[in-house]
Design an enzyme around this catalytic site. Structure first.
Site, PDB file in Angstrom:
ATOM      1  N   TYR A 218     -77.613 -27.109  13.900  1.00  0.00           N
ATOM      2  CA  TYR A 218     -79.045 -26.785  12.881  1.00  0.00           C
ATOM      3  C   TYR A 218     -79.739 -25.001  13.351  1.00  0.00           C
ATOM      4  CZ  TYR A 218     -81.477 -25.786   9.185  1.00  0.00           C
ATOM      5  OH  TYR A 218     -82.262 -24.571   7.719  1.00  0.00           O
TER       6      TYR A 218
ATOM      7  N   SER B 189     -84.194 -19.748   8.884  1.00  0.00           N
ATOM      8  CA  SER B 189     -84.757 -20.639   7.876  1.00  0.00           C
ATOM      9  C   SER B 189     -86.501 -20.434   9.152  1.00  0.00           C
ATOM     10  CB  SER B 189     -84.238 -21.894   8.922  1.00  0.00           C
ATOM     11  OG  SER B 189     -85.036 -23.293   9.191  1.00  0.00           O
TER      12      SER B 189
END
Ligand code: NAD
Length: 257
Positions: free
Chosen positions: A152, A139
């Site tokens: 995350y 990401s």
């Protein structure tokens, strides 16, 4: 059909980016294993639909990527793979002091540790063939941070580091390992957040997208699942034989800021 004869596993691929990647790999001629933990009739029907659309073999194998033994069993049940795309991922948003321990553990397990388990299981077969591609869907949060996304961000930074290590361990063996770092992608998960954001901010759909969601994405546009799939296919093509240990951003300029 540059990937004819190759078998690909895409984890977490009954929706969103994983499904887009599975479709592009199938379009390029690979046989594909799609996965989720759900094991519903529609998951098997999805595999049959992709197979029919692209004229390749597509199988659905259920496995829970939060469990190491399931990750390894997925690779075993598939009969090994030439291409491994670690895509399964979840998110939870909360300040560090309030971050639920079970959510932290689940995010680290699904978003990071699953890539360790599937890679460890897939690499012996890749080494034996002298060819393999591991693509880890990280990401923009693998390269930069945002508040309230500690687990995350930690997991995705971990995925980038893990990809570099696997790349070094496999360099020269015909195997590459790279991370792909998407910015915002309009998946069902992101789409579902738009109505709530419209209410909270009292904005119309377009304003929420531009001013709330894509505020950090200089292009002002979402990346698409097809573009992510195309990036994975490129990384599996001969042009990318010497691309290993990299983190490729597909983020409309987010990490250039
Ligand atoms: P999504 O919710 O549409 O897809 C997630 C997939 O993971 C689904 O197929 C789901 O079934 C699967 N999954 C979840 N938990 C699982 C488990 N325990 N076992 C097996 N499968 C499981 O989300 P998405 O937006 O397509 O995200 C896919 C990946 O891309 C994730 O790793 C996410 O972090 C990453 N990503 C997404 C975006 C975005 O904007 N959508 C941006 C950057 C990175």
């Amino acid at each position: 059909m540059i990937l004819k004869g190759k078998r690909a596993i895409v984890t977490g691929s009954n929706s969103g980016i994983g499904l887009g990647v599975a479709e592009e790999l199938a379009k390029a001629g690979a046989s594909v294993i799609i996965n989720s933990f759900t094991d519903r009739e529609e998951d098997h029907a999805l595999a049959a639909r992709i197979a029919a659309d692209h004229g390749v073999e597509v199988r659905y194998i259920a496995a829970d990527m939060s469990k190491g033994e399931d990750c390894r069993a997925l690779v075993e049940k598939a009969g090994g793979c030439d291409i491994l795309v670690n895509n399964a991922g979840i998110q939870h948003v909360a300040p560090v002091e309030e971050f639920p321990v079970d959510k932290w553990n689940a995010i680290i397990a699904i978003n990071l540790s699953s890539a360790f388990h599937t890679s460890a299981a897939a690499l012996p077969g890749m080494r034996a063939k002298g060819w393999g591609r591991i693509v880890n869907i990280a990401s923009a949060h693998g390269l930069t941070a945002s508040p309230f996304k500690s687990a995350y961000v930690a997991a995705k930074h971990g995925v980038v580091g893990f990809s570099k290590t696997v790349a070094l361990e496999t360099a020269g063996a015909g195997i590459t390992c790279n991370a792909v770092c998407p910015g915002y992608v309009l998946t069902p998960l992101v789409e579902a957040q738009i109505p709530d954001q419209m209410k909270v901010h009292n904005m119309d759909r377009e304003t929420v997208i531009k001013q709330v969601m894509l505020q950090r994405q200089p292009s002002g546009q979402f990346a698409t699942v097809e573009q992510l799939g195309g990036t994975v296919v490129f990384l599996c093509s001969p042009a990318a034989d010497q691309i290993t240990g990299t983190a490729i951003s597909v983020d409309g300029g987010w990490t250039a800021l």
